[in-house]
Write a protein that holds these residues in place. Structure first.
Motif, PDB file in Angstrom:
ATOM      1  N   SER A 700       0.711  -1.258  -0.232  1.00  0.00           N
ATOM      2  CA  SER A 700       0.051  -0.142   0.034  1.00  0.00           C
ATOM      3  C   SER A 700       0.924   1.302   0.088  1.00  0.00           C
ATOM      4  CB  SER A 700      -0.898   0.091   1.291  1.00  0.00           C
ATOM      5  OG  SER A 700      -0.150   0.066   2.350  1.00  0.00           O
ATOM      6  N   GLY A 748      -9.953   0.738   5.367  1.00  0.00           N
ATOM      7  CA  GLY A 748      -8.426   1.501   4.794  1.00  0.00           C
ATOM      8  C   GLY A 748      -8.004   0.334   3.884  1.00  0.00           C
ATOM      9  N   VAL A 774      -2.184   4.798   5.830  1.00  0.00           N
ATOM     10  CA  VAL A 774      -3.154   5.075   5.133  1.00  0.00           C
ATOM     11  C   VAL A 774      -3.512   6.397   4.778  1.00  0.00           C
ATOM     12  CG1 VAL A 774      -5.735   4.525   5.116  1.00  0.00           C
ATOM     13  CG2 VAL A 774      -4.257   2.748   5.757  1.00  0.00           C
ATOM     14  N   THR A 793     -10.619   5.763   1.151  1.00  0.00           N
ATOM     15  CA  THR A 793      -9.558   4.899   1.633  1.00  0.00           C
ATOM     16  C   THR A 793      -9.381   5.314   3.084  1.00  0.00           C
ATOM     17  OG1 THR A 793      -8.295   4.574  -0.258  1.00  0.00           O
ATOM     18  CG2 THR A 793      -7.158   4.435   1.792  1.00  0.00           C
TER      19      THR A 793
END
Length: 863
Positions: A700, A748, A774, A793
């Motif tokens: 991520s 998330g 995040v 998100t």
């Protein structure tokens, strides 16, 4: 941009509220919860027993070494470990906004009104609800008391002479840090109370923001057709619920202070411990139509019916003169303060209280040095400032509120921003004050240069900025007890640089001074079982120390890994240097940092083993993801390296070093080509380039380097390391897989996701969601024009933490999809302010583009 599931979770927090009363002056925006609410989901902290069998096998040596170290630390040295894997904090779903400014200690009040988390000794937390610390209301009509109630839903086994058990269905709590409101409808009385708490946490203010004080304003609405006399009583124990409350020698005394035509009075509670003694102060403002009364001392045990009867008789306390005798060992003492006023029929009146604490001189766990807190510059270091602090707070809180409202108003009034975001942005700021934070004066004999002065490529012994604004430190987390953990500060620093930029630069000076230091003392590193030096020259330290030892003097409290092998700490220093210059335009700072940046970049070049301009990894990739094994160049560290080269090119131009510019430009061009060739797979950047089975996991945080370039205004072609179309495609892959394919898009972004849409379970950290990461990812999306995706998100994390799991004002480092969380009250989620910077930047860019058709000024800023 607020989802239907989000609206439902917000409504759930208030579903048990039985009243229609909404109180006085309570804003729409913020975090709101009924005092009768119960969180359904109960999670457990991650502990050693939660490590999967495969990871146990991989890390059995670490486990044995940690256990031996833990036993020695806790059983032999009788100290608390900097990370305790066997005694993690249990989740208590009770916390509200902390009281107090920055760096002077904090006292946290729960959302049900309890005083329940204490950080008066610097960096050391004590989690104890002191049940006698309460507000009580007394209503009188025609000279008779008609109602008297402790404003608490608790029914404790002690103090049974008091009227407990207020019905929580008639009250709610609302937080918009640094203020909070509690609205109580008094059943059957036609009276509504609104308690507003104000702490002096004010952006760009370096005086009042340091004060250890908070104000409580009680607005009283009388909806009856007759007048009432109303008293509010504030009771406080001398201490914090710690065992030293019974150590003996503590005493209380009343005080009265008149200054500049304003008078305050109250009780001082002198807490006389051998180390870090302090004075608590409960105070009220004296006014013609208010009556202030007190009880200097009472014992907070048994039924305590005497104090209750004292108030119920006439709505005031006896107000004896003189101080109380010192307590005997095993004995506690408390004090009470009452303020009374008349409230006419169908009218409103208000009462004001202050809680202050004075501990101007502090020592850390080693006891080696004495430090002076920032506020002592304005209120003295003798330990006698409580009356002056309370007087100042009670006569200045309206100005504090004006400043807070002016700061928050543009964001709160922006209808394009969803309500949850406004709550997240301001309420996550609690950690700036309640992160075990210390803000101290630079002592006259301090030398932060590390022994290498300006003329030799180092720093001044006492940089003017640090001398003027002091030294600042906050913990990695309340459970991870290390100050200024640098890889985490990388994310959290957005809050400081945007709101208290001088403190952000002060931290950078401190870190820069440590870079040139070395500590050859050999110590065991628990991960690999090898001995290596505590600190290597030209390497940024993991942290500046443990508050249970001696911060700033002994670095790298973290002893899991040898930080000399990490690639990301130096790169994060370089990236922050330029980002901070970009946002402050402080040319002296840039000049001071340039040689340090060159030194750390040189130390990074040893990791470019094949000369392709791209650093490589072996073993553990970096400090941030230190549980994830990586081989060869990686998306995270490789991207950070390329971003650092961009920044060095820019800074070289600013300091007129053409030779440095050409060198870093050459490295950038070669490194970018290698990065693209080794890691881009057509949809995203692979986790690493090893070709292992899991090397194509979707991380991520793979665009973290690009994020900092955008935050630093370096989006133009000359300073781009990553093709824009590839960044956008990578972010879309992360959104589709790490966000929307994880828990239906409601939690998330998971750290690691496999291409087939299942989380990467290869390490302890890969299947976690890191809230601070995040928020940074969301900021990157916003920078790239993906506003809706970025908000979706981040919303998942906010809803999970604040509305589903009951982790308000203790946002953790991480949670898994089910059952587990890790490290409550963590630094990294301050990165939510990176989202605000992205929104501000996008708005400015759009305005410039609309006016000129160009994205901005191409000119250089000379230093």
């Amino acid at each position: 941009m607020t989802s239907e599931w989000g609206e439902k979770s917000t409504a759930d927090l208030m579903s048990r509220y039985a009243s229609k009363e909404m109180g006085q002056g309570v804003p729409k925006e913020g975090w709101r919860i009924c005092l009768a609410h119960e969180f359904k989901e109960k999670r457990k902290p991650f502990q050693a027993k939660d490590v999967s069998l495969s990871n146990v096998v991989d890390h059995i040596g670490l486990g044995i070494r940690y256990l031996k170290w833990w036993y020695k630390k806790t059983q032999v040295e009788k100290k608390a470990p900097f990370i305790d894997m066997f005694r993690a904090l249990p989740l208590r779903q009770i916390y509200g906004a902390p009281l107090g400014g920055i760096g002077g200690g904090t006292i946290t009040r729960g959302w049900r009104g309890e005083f329940c988390r204490w950080q008066l000794n610097p960096g050391m937390y004590h989690y104890k609800t002191v049940i006698a610390n309460q507000f009580t209301v007394c209503l009188r009509r025609g000279g008779q008391t008609v109602y008297q109630q402790v404003l608490s839903v608790e029914r404790p086994p002690t103090l049974q002479g008091w009227n407990w058990g207020y019905c929580g269905e008639y009250a709610f709590y609302h937080a918009l840090y640094p203020r909070a409101w509690t609205v109580y409808q008094l059943p059957g009385q036609n009276v509504t109370l609104t308690c507003r708490q104000i702490s002096p946490v004010i952006p760009h203010d370096y005086q009042d923001s340091s004060l250890p004080a908070a104000v409580f304003v009680w607005d009283i609405e009388n909806k009856n057709d007759y007048a009432l006399d109303v008293s509010i009583m504030f009771t406080m124990v001398n201490g914090s619920g710690h065992k030293d409350d019974k150590s003996g020698g503590h005493w209380n005394e009343p005080f009265h202070l008149e200054k500049d035509g304003e008078a305050v009075s109250g009780v001082l509670l002198h807490h006389c411990t051998a180390t870090n003694p302090y004075t608590l102060c409960i105070a009220a403002r004296e006014q013609a139509d208010r009556e202030v009364s007190h009880q200097t001392a009472f014992s907070p045990k048994g039924t305590c019916s005497g104090l209750w009867s004292d108030l119920i008789t006439d709505g005031r306390l006896d107000s004896p003169t003189g101080s109380s005798p010192p307590t005997q060992k095993g004995e506690k003492v408390a004090a009470a303060l009452a303020v009374s006023c008349s409230v006419p029929a169908l009218k409103l009146n208000s009462l004001e209280f202050c809680l202050a604490w004075d501990m101007p001189r502090i020592t850390f766990g080693s006891g080696e040095r004495e430090h002076y807190r920032r506020y002592a510059r304005y209120f003295g270091d003798k330990g006698d400032a409580s009356p002056s602090l309370s007087h100042y707070a009670l006569t200045h809180y309206k100005q504090w509120e004006k400043s807070i409202e002016e700061w928050q108003r543009p964001i709160l009034q922006d209808s394009s921003l969803p309500p949850w975001y406004k709550s997240a942005l301001f309420n996550e700021l609690y950690f700036v004050a309640d992160g075990g934070t210390v803000w101290t004066e630079l002592s006259e004999d301090a030398d932060i240069s590390g022994g290498v002065r300006s003329e030799d490529g180092g720093l001044p012994a006492q940089p003017a900025l640090v001398k003027e604004y002091g030294r600042f430190a906050y913990l990695e987390g309340q459970e991870y007890r290390m100050y200024n953990t640098y890889d985490v500060h990388f994310y959290a620093s957005f809050a400081l640089i945007m709101l208290w930029p001088k403190l952000a630069l002060s931290v950078q000076y401190d870190i820069a001074g440590t870079v040139v230091q070395q500590d050859p003392t050999e110590r065991l590193h628990l991960m690999n079982g090898r001995y290596s030096p505590v600190k290597t020259k030209n390497v940024v330290p993991h942290d500046i120390g443990d508050p249970d030892d001696e911060p700033w003097q002994r670095l790298n409290a973290y002893l899991i890994h040898d930080t000399a092998d990490w690639k990301d700490l130096n790169l994060k220093f370089v990236l922050q240097v330029y980002r901070d210059f970009h946002l402050t335009q402080d040319s002296q700072y840039l000049r001071d940092m340039w040689p340090i940046c060159q030194a750390v970049m040189e130390s990074e070049l040893k990791f470019d083993q094949d000369g392709d301009g791209l650093i490589e990894n072996s073993g553990y990739a970096d400090q941030t993801y230190d549980g994830w094994t990586v081989t060869g160049p990686s998306a995270y560290c490789g991207g950070m390296w390329l971003a650092s080269l961009c920044v060095m090119c820019k800074m070289a131009r600013l300091v007129d070093s053409e030779e440095a510019y050409r060198r870093y430009k050459d490295l950038l061009e070669r490194g970018s080509a290698a990065f693209d060739k080794l890691l881009w797979n057509g949809k995203y950047y692979n986790y690493d380039s090893s070709g292992r089975a899991l090397s194509n996991s979707i991380m991520s945080d793979q665009c973290a380097g690009h994020w900092f370039l955008r935050a630093s205004g370096l989006e133009k072609e000359a300073y781009q390391a990553f093709p824009k179309e590839k960044i956008r495609r990578a972010l879309k892959s992360v959104f589709d897989l790490n966000v929307m394919s994880f828990s239906e898009g409601h939690m998330g972004a998971v750290n690691g996701m496999r291409p087939e849409g299942v989380p990467d379970h290869s390490s302890v950290q890969s299947d976690e969601v890191w809230i601070g990461v995040v928020y940074g990812l969301a900021a990157t999306m916003i920078h790239e024009g993906m506003l809706e995706e970025g908000m979706r998100t981040a919303e998942g994390c906010y809803r999970t933490v604040w509305e589903r799991l009951g982790m308000a004002f203790q946002t953790p480092e991480a949670y898994c999809e089910r059952n587990i969380y890790r490290s409550l009250a963590y630094m990294r989620p301050l990165s939510v302010w990176a989202m605000q910077l992205a929104l501000d930047t996008s708005q400015r860019d759009n305005t410039v583009l609309a006016k000129t058709g160009d994205s901005g000024d191409n000119g250089e800023i000379k230093t």
